[in-house]
Design an enzyme around this catalytic site. Sequence first.
Site: not given
Length: 274
Positions: A30, A60, A82, A84-85, A112, A210-211, A234, A246
Amino acid sequence: MTYEAAEAAAQAIGEASGREAHDVGLVLGSGLSGFVDDLPGAVAMATADIGFTQPKVVGHVGRAVSAEVGGTRLLAYAGRVHAYEGWDLSDVVLGVRAMALAGCQTVILTNASGGIGAGLQPGDLVAISDHMNTIGRDPLVGENDDRLGPRFPDMSTVYPQNLRDVVATAAAAVGIEYKEGVYAWQLGPSYETPAEIEVLRRLGADMVGMSTVPEAIALAHMGVPIIGISLVTNLAAGIGTEPLSHEEVTETAGQARAKFTALLKDLIPRIPLA
Ligand code: HPA
């Protein structure tokens, strides 16, 4: 089916790039896609043209770029798909499987992340020393294709020490403090609660994102060693006091761009090739 799709993609990459093979793969996380914008000898390919699923997250970019960095033939993806998609994990890992079949001997996975470990600050670049898959999904579930790798792959040296040493050398060369940590995969797309982050912290996680883990598993299956580089964008929920967004992730990634680019440009030619 999976093997054939990855092989077809690898072949399409060879034809579209005009490079018979590649040495090192790079997946950009990201906000980090800008790295491919100014690479020498770069040939850009739309991932749709080489048989990949299109990423759907803002920020992305679906591009594959072939380039040469200090004599190393680099195959880079700006943007990834990802879990989550809603994709099947076999779609999520198709791109890195194609990298392996295109000849890549090492793959650099970047992402990230939220910082959990003591001392991690937004803007830190952290080498992944190991990962944690606590969400109960694995891209290797289903019938094993022996052409990819064994049914029960070893996962004890996914991010080998010798490659982390190379990252440390590159970090020193460009004046970045070397840090390493354990990355925990969360499915997302919701960020974690403070209670969830506290659990991950107690389990030994330093970063959360998340990746990366599905791709790392697929590459380990194929025997490809990985360099993991996580940009802490973060502080994870409850570690810091700010709500997560995001926008913050992409903003911090933008600020770290120069540092990230310098590290990768120094690192890539140092990666040992057989
Ligand atoms: N959690 C999960 N994924 C992330 C984070 C986070 O705090 N920051 C960037 N990606």
